[in-house]
Design an enzyme around this catalytic site. Structure first.
Site, PDB file in Angstrom:
ATOM      1  N   GLU A 175       6.581  -8.356  -3.448  1.00 35.55           N
ATOM      2  CA  GLU A 175       8.014  -8.337  -3.137  1.00 35.55           C
ATOM      3  C   GLU A 175       8.326  -9.357  -2.049  1.00 35.55           C
ATOM      4  OE1 GLU A 175       9.350  -4.377  -2.232  1.00 35.55           O
ATOM      5  OE2 GLU A 175       9.533  -3.895  -4.356  1.00 35.55           O
ATOM      6  N   GLU A 251       7.090  -1.539 -10.518  1.00 34.92           N
ATOM      7  CA  GLU A 251       7.015  -0.315  -9.710  1.00 34.92           C
ATOM      8  C   GLU A 251       8.203   0.545 -10.095  1.00 34.92           C
ATOM      9  OE1 GLU A 251       6.705  -0.751  -5.429  1.00 34.92           O
ATOM     10  OE2 GLU A 251       5.332  -2.449  -5.657  1.00 34.92           O
TER      11      GLU A 251
HETATM   12  C1  GLA Z   1       7.884  -1.437  -2.451  1.00 36.70           C
HETATM   13  C2  GLA Z   1       6.468  -1.941  -2.251  1.00 36.70           C
HETATM   14  C3  GLA Z   1       5.433  -0.855  -2.442  1.00 36.70           C
HETATM   15  C4  GLA Z   1       5.867   0.416  -1.756  1.00 36.70           C
HETATM   16  C5  GLA Z   1       7.219   0.844  -2.304  1.00 36.70           C
HETATM   17  C6  GLA Z   1       7.741   2.113  -1.687  1.00 36.70           C
HETATM   18  O1  GLA Z   1       8.219  -1.511  -3.748  1.00 36.70           O
HETATM   19  O2  GLA Z   1       6.182  -3.013  -3.099  1.00 36.70           O
HETATM   20  O3  GLA Z   1       4.223  -1.309  -1.908  1.00 36.70           O
HETATM   21  O4  GLA Z   1       5.955   0.186  -0.398  1.00 36.70           O
HETATM   22  O5  GLA Z   1       8.152  -0.130  -2.012  1.00 36.70           O
HETATM   23  O6  GLA Z   1       6.868   3.149  -1.811  1.00 36.70           O
END
Ligand code: GLA
Length: 597
Positions: A175, A251
């Site tokens: 991210e 995700e």
């Molecule tokens: C983001 C991150 C993950 C995690 C989620 C929340 O998407 O990429 O590593 O921190 O948020 O759980």
């Protein structure tokens, strides 16, 4: 954008050699045949290795065809010396096990992983200089990453699907668009991965907004999005950014994590199933984040910083996932499995039962060792003119102690701290006089030197490095100054207390009602099984089971019990050590069910 998104593999090469995961139009192909990724996140570093097979089998039983894991750099290299890939840290063994269970693998090697994990997975020694540039094209940072990748990535090369193994794809950074827009850095990581022999499909995952996608993607790599809830909006954002290519939610947040002192998060299983059905209907690929709950064992929990509010993450990483922290198949598991069954063939084996659990019992604390009396047994001091943060002294985790003698006599002055991570117990001539807390920067305590000198002790208790967002450099201990009125206090004796080994502690049967102190209890276990430890009447601390640091407990909640997996218990005598910072409870409870709020 067609097959070129596969990275170094050209259309021609693909036609001749269709091994591995590639892209044709809006779909993935695996070894040349259409493939929908039904993945789930399972972090090998959050589950005891003897339970890896159990949890992978449960994932397969839910209908998943792929396991996704991050690699937490600091799990392998907490100290600035050779990285460890043995036992629990044998990530290649995890990949091979997944293959045996019938799962493909997606690896997200970071180097930054977020994941509510201390410092987003980066090793603490990168903070020797507390302002060191991170996650950008800085030569020192990139050199450190390249050296790490040279240790890590060759272990995956022959396990790639392009060479007949289970690894189908890897992610670049994490991210990144939520942090910066330094594409030269992303390109450097991509090239470093390729140079180590990673020829799998590479992707960049980001939040589902044009800004995040623009800042955090590379044009030659597949873009994917991360989100919770209804997929319609997020996938429309992805399409607007990347008109062609498979839709992939890398995700899908099917639950959420918790901070100390805040309510426990859960999500509705029926709603999860509805959102998943929409995603599958749209032809998308999915990665459940998390499929398997885990644990932030020891000191590994991260923290968030929202504005100036510091929010430490709890020990459990159950995440309200379909497969719980202790392997239970939840209602969410069953609801999701029903939806997946319409799109895939479920394994034809009975669903695994909940792993065995210990009978409930209470364990009395038998012995104690006051913390201040144990300083010499646990550490050797170093001297510094000003207090320095623990990373500057090569310490990754644990507590850190600062002592000085303030010359007197002096009338009452205001004692203050700057640059604290995260709580400090204050003592004047051995007597507790207050507690500094990072969230109360204006707090001060009166300090008087009645005689020729007084001893000032500060015992700093860090509660996790920030793992997300812009203010990411989060050194622990004291990185600022100790001030009496407005003058700096100098000449410190500093003790590193990583507490990696407690065998030098001398316990006595004397009862120690107030902290900080270690307490020891012995418990006989007839048949090792999963246990859940509760600390009624205790306040805040860390607990070790047979020398293994289980994690933090804190009366703030929401977490009440700590998960103690069966493989950490021994048949016969077991030793529990509790470091309590404030007040001693009477006993420790072993429960047979978890309570995380
Ligand atoms: C983001 C991150 C993950 C995690 C989620 C929340 O998407 O990429 O590593 O921190 O948020 O759980």
């Amino acid at each position: 954008m067609g097959v070129a998104m596969g990275g170094s593999r050209t259309a021609l090469a693909q036609a001749e050699d269709p091994r591995g995961l590639t892209i044709r139009g809006n779909e993935f192909l695996l070894d040349g045949k259409p493939f929908r990724i039904l993945a789930g996140a399972f972090h090998y570093f959050r589950t005891h290795p003897k339970d890896w097979r159990d949890r992978l089998t449960r994932m397969r039983a839910m209908g998943l065809n792929t396991v996704e894991t991050y690699v937490a750099w600091n799990f392998h290299q907490p100290y600035e010396r050779k990285a460890d890939f043995t036992g629990w840290r044998d990530v290649a063994a995890f990949v091979r096990l997944a293959d045996e269970v019938g799962l493909k693998v997606i690896v997200r090697p970071g180097p930054y992983i977020c994941a509510e994990w201390d410092f987003g997975g980066l090793p603490a020694w990168l903070l020797k200089d507390k302002d060191a540039p991170l996650r950008r094209s800085d030569p020192a940072f990139e050199r450190a990453v390249d050296a790490w990748f040279a240790e890590l990535l060759p272990r995956f090369v022959d396990l790639q699907a392009t060479r007949g193994g289970p690894i189908i794809a890897m992610q670049v950074e994490n991210e990144y668009g939520s942090y910066g827009d330094d594409h030269a850095y992303l390109e450097h990581l991509r090239d470093s991965m390729r140079a180590q022999g990673i020829d799998s499909l590479l992707f960049c995952s980001n939040g589902a907004s044009q800004d995040a996608l623009k800042a955090g993607s590379l044009p030659d790599l597949l873009s994917t999005v991360n989100f919770a809830g209804d997929p319609t909006g997020p996938f429309a954002e992805l399409r607007a950014f990347q008109p062609e290519g498979p839709l992939f939610c890398t995700e899908f947040w099917d639950g959420w994590f918790d901070h100390w002192g805040e309510p426990h998060h859960t999500t509705d299983p029926a709603q999860t199933a509805t959102d998943v059905a929409k995603m599958l209907e749209a032809g998308a690929s999915i990665n459940f984040y998390m499929a398997v709950g885990g644990t932030n064992f020891g000191w590994s929990a991260g923290a968030n910083l929202t504005g100036s509010a510091y929010q430490p993450t709890i020990t459990s990483y159950d995440y309200d996932a379909p497969i719980s922290e202790s392997g239970e198949l939840t209602e969410k598991f069953h609801k999701v499995r029903e939806v997946l069954a319409e799109y895939t063939t479920l394994p034809n084996t009975p669903l695994p039962a909940t792993p065995p659990r210990l009978p409930a019992q209470r364990v009395a604390v038998q012995e104690s060792a006051p913390f201040m009396g144990a300083l010499d047994a646990l550490s050797t001091p170093v001297r510094r003119t000003t207090p320095v943060h623990m990373e500057a002294l090569g310490q990754p985790h644990g507590l850190i102690h600062y002592r000085t003698r303030v010359r007197g006599p002096q009338e009452t002055k205001r004692l203050r701290l700057t640059g604290l991570g995260d709580r400090a117990l204050v003592f004047s001539d051995g007597k507790r006089i207050g507690t500094f807390d990072r969230n109360q920067p204006d707090y001060s305590v009166d300090f008087t030197v009645p005689g020729a000198s007084s001893t000032l002790d500060l015992l700093v208790d860090p509660t996790g490095r920030v793992n997300f967002g812009h203010e990411f450099n989060d050194p622990k201990g004291i990185s600022g100054a100790v001030l009496l009125n407005d003058e700096e206090v100098h000449d410190w004796e500093i003790r590193r207390l990583p507490l990696d080994n407690l065998s030098a502690l001398k316990f006595t049967s004397e009862h120690t009602p107030t902290g900080p102190a270690f307490h020891r209890a012995r418990v006989h276990i007839a048949t090792p099984a999963d246990g859940f430890l509760a600390f009624p009447g205790w306040d805040k601390g860390m607990v070790w089971l047979n020398g293994f640091a289980l994690g933090r407990y804190w009366s703030l909640g929401p977490q009440i019990t700590l998960y103690a997996p069966r493989h950490l218990w021994r048949k016969g005598r077991n030793e529990l050590i509790v470091l309590e910072m404030e007040r001693t409870g009477s006993d420790i409870e072993i429960r047979s069910t978890p309570d995380i709020g």
